[in-house]
Design an enzyme around this catalytic site. Sequence first.
Site, short mmCIF file in Angstrom:
data_model
loop_
_atom_site.label_atom_id
_atom_site.label_comp_id
_atom_site.label_asym_id
_atom_site.label_seq_id
_atom_site.Cartn_x
_atom_site.Cartn_y
_atom_site.Cartn_z
N HIS A 232 14.00 -29.76 54.44
CA HIS A 232 15.01 -29.02 55.23
C HIS A 232 14.48 -28.12 56.35
O HIS A 232 14.61 -26.90 56.31
CB HIS A 232 15.92 -28.20 54.32
CG HIS A 232 15.25 -27.46 53.19
ND1 HIS A 232 14.17 -26.65 53.36
CD2 HIS A 232 15.55 -27.42 51.86
CE1 HIS A 232 13.83 -26.14 52.19
NE2 HIS A 232 14.64 -26.59 51.26
N ASP A 305 20.12 -32.08 50.77
CA ASP A 305 20.01 -30.82 50.02
C ASP A 305 21.34 -30.48 49.34
O ASP A 305 21.74 -29.32 49.24
CB ASP A 305 19.54 -29.67 50.91
CG ASP A 305 19.02 -28.47 50.09
OD1 ASP A 305 18.98 -28.57 48.84
OD2 ASP A 305 18.69 -27.44 50.70
N HIS A 309 27.60 -25.78 43.34
CA HIS A 309 27.74 -24.51 42.63
C HIS A 309 29.19 -24.37 42.18
O HIS A 309 30.10 -24.74 42.92
CB HIS A 309 27.37 -23.32 43.52
CG HIS A 309 25.92 -23.23 43.84
ND1 HIS A 309 24.97 -22.90 42.88
CD2 HIS A 309 25.25 -23.44 44.99
CE1 HIS A 309 23.78 -22.91 43.45
NE2 HIS A 309 23.91 -23.24 44.72
#
Lengths: 430, 308
Positions: A232, A305, A309
Amino acid sequence: MTNTTHLIRDARILGGERADILLRGGRIEAIGPGLAADGAQVVDAAGAVALPGLVDLHTHLREPGREDAETVATGSRSAAMGGYTAVFAMANTDPVADTAGVVEQVWRLGREAGHCDVHPVGAVTRGLGGEHLAELGAMADSAAGVRVFSDDGMCVSDALLMRRALEYVKAFDGVVAQHAQEPRLTEGAQMNEGVVSDRLGLAGWPAVAEEAVIARDCLLAEHVGSRLHICHVSTKGSVQIIRWAKSRGCDVTAEVTPHHLLLTDDLAESYDPIYKVNPPLRTAEDVEALREGLADGTIDVVATDHAPHPSEAKETEWCHAAMGMLGLETALSVVQHTMVDTGLLDWAGVARRMSETPARIGRLTGQGRPLAVGEPANVTLYDTSAERVVDAAAMASKSMNSPFNGMTLPGRVAATFLRGVPTVLDGKIQ
Amino acid sequence: MRHLLSAGDLTLDEATLVLDTAKELAQVGGRSVKKLPTLRGRTVVNLFYEDSTRTRISFEAAAKRMSADVINFSAKGSSVSKGESLKDTALTLQAMGADGVVIRHSASGAAHRLAEWVDGAVVNAGDGTHEHPTQALLDAYTIRERMGRLDGLRVAVVGDIRHSRVARSNVLLLNTLGAEVTLVAPPTLLPVSVRTWPCSVSYDLDEVLPKSDVVMMLRVQAERMNAAFFPTAREYSRRYGLDGDRFARMPDHAIVMHPGPMIRGMEISAEVADSPRSTIVEQVANGVSVRMAVLYLLLSGSGSGTGN
């Protein structure tokens, strides 16, 4: 068993010529105009772009440990919906994927789920602690055949330990994927350090904390003759350093996320942590440099990535919120929007950066192959003319933390085939 | 004006209206019965996640002088200490019918988040290292009372700018009100992009003092020293403390301010703090008037008044 013979009608191969594709027995049996169905199930591509099944070098599937956020099953369904046929699952699970036992567990869960190939990434250091090398050889030799090692989420900041890791994995053709973040410069960091962070009173994550580690690691990799992969990449300076390192002959590859190709740090002005991610969203100047770097090959691959959550980790004060964003189900649309529709890449270029090169970096032999007769039937059909309003609640992921929720993005994954078996058909999970 | 989240949200007219309203309401503080019926039947919740007795009692006094019902909700010993999220606390306050919520929180942006979750007016009483708009308003009020105006005044703000919500709000508000702000601090205690702020910047207090009408000293927290923002408290004090010698080099008309709590001997010497040109005690008194004005302007217009 379901019919594993499919005839894809009227696809544009890598966005070019229109042809039919016959998938049989897990392989591409024929490509050409007007192929006979011959008992195969016909899938009308209606001019959709055919790409080799996408490969994501950087996914968080959260299992074991955080099954409330994602599981291998839900995450791999999410991957299939995004057009992926293989994902690399990061090691920052609980327990950490730092032993043969844990990586084999993740690998087995992926096989059982069956929506895409799941390749565990092994931790570089025990418990991601940054102090002792994990048993990298045992993970490499395990059934999971680990080739990519990363402490992602944490930086291998100790220069000597990084050197040893780079050297050690050469024995089994592995690669260390570095999460470049100088820890002291980013203590308590909340967002990109600059005009916006200063105004918002949020602790800054300076670009130099990424760039300094990348520069160091490129020089280390060059010194010991090892492969290095940079996770990233988020800043203009990082792109310049990697370009320079490649020009010196350093064997470095790099990835950029879809969100860093599109979103900027001013989104933090809402204080909505849906935009909180690590590394943080940067400035428009960085976004432009990342797009240029991806177009000219300085940055080799797009990796999501994908970081699920639960809602309570995001519906909170910014500084208490978890870092990370969903990415699998929007990646191709964001790449079309930022790279193809802007004229920076053609679809062959997208295939290279989202399938062929990530597979090569991860040393996968049956993924990222050309769309050609005799090759594995990993195929993604992508309707570039569609348009959609992103709906995080409708995603296959167990979580909803997409920063693109509510945005109108181009394109839609119409179908995904994993070794000839459809995992997605007509935009629906199979 | 629905909420007061940032001093930057106030136009010149709005800021002036708050100061003028505060001036009128200040009369109440001088009466024997310090009470107005203005906010009778309105409920104001003081939601304090950080210990800040002075700010809380200032808001409490302001609300009570206007006859509002005041509920003090301190994070300690409440559902918050049992792990309740800010959002759930917000929904609880919402269900209780709070007309206004005054929030102090250690997280930058907490007031912005709260404003998304409640219908009532939200007043930011300090959020992390972001802003403290009522402090800036009371500072502006104090300057205007002492100096008669704000436009064109030269205000030096000295100290830990980087971590100061008071500095952020003051730069924005004083700029709106036409004052010329100069920030003075060691480079480590300035934000990296400070040159883009609408103010001047100097590392040299001695150079700035003779050209200042107002000198606002900020508290420097001891933990900054441990994080290497400066070598020692003594060196900080020597370079950026306001002692008697430096005080003597200020113009005769210039005043000294401090948002409190101050550390005597560190950023300000006792003789300066106690001088008649120091406004530190007035700032506290003015704080009540300014907060009355803010609550009045936010709550008196709409909402659920008596009998509704």
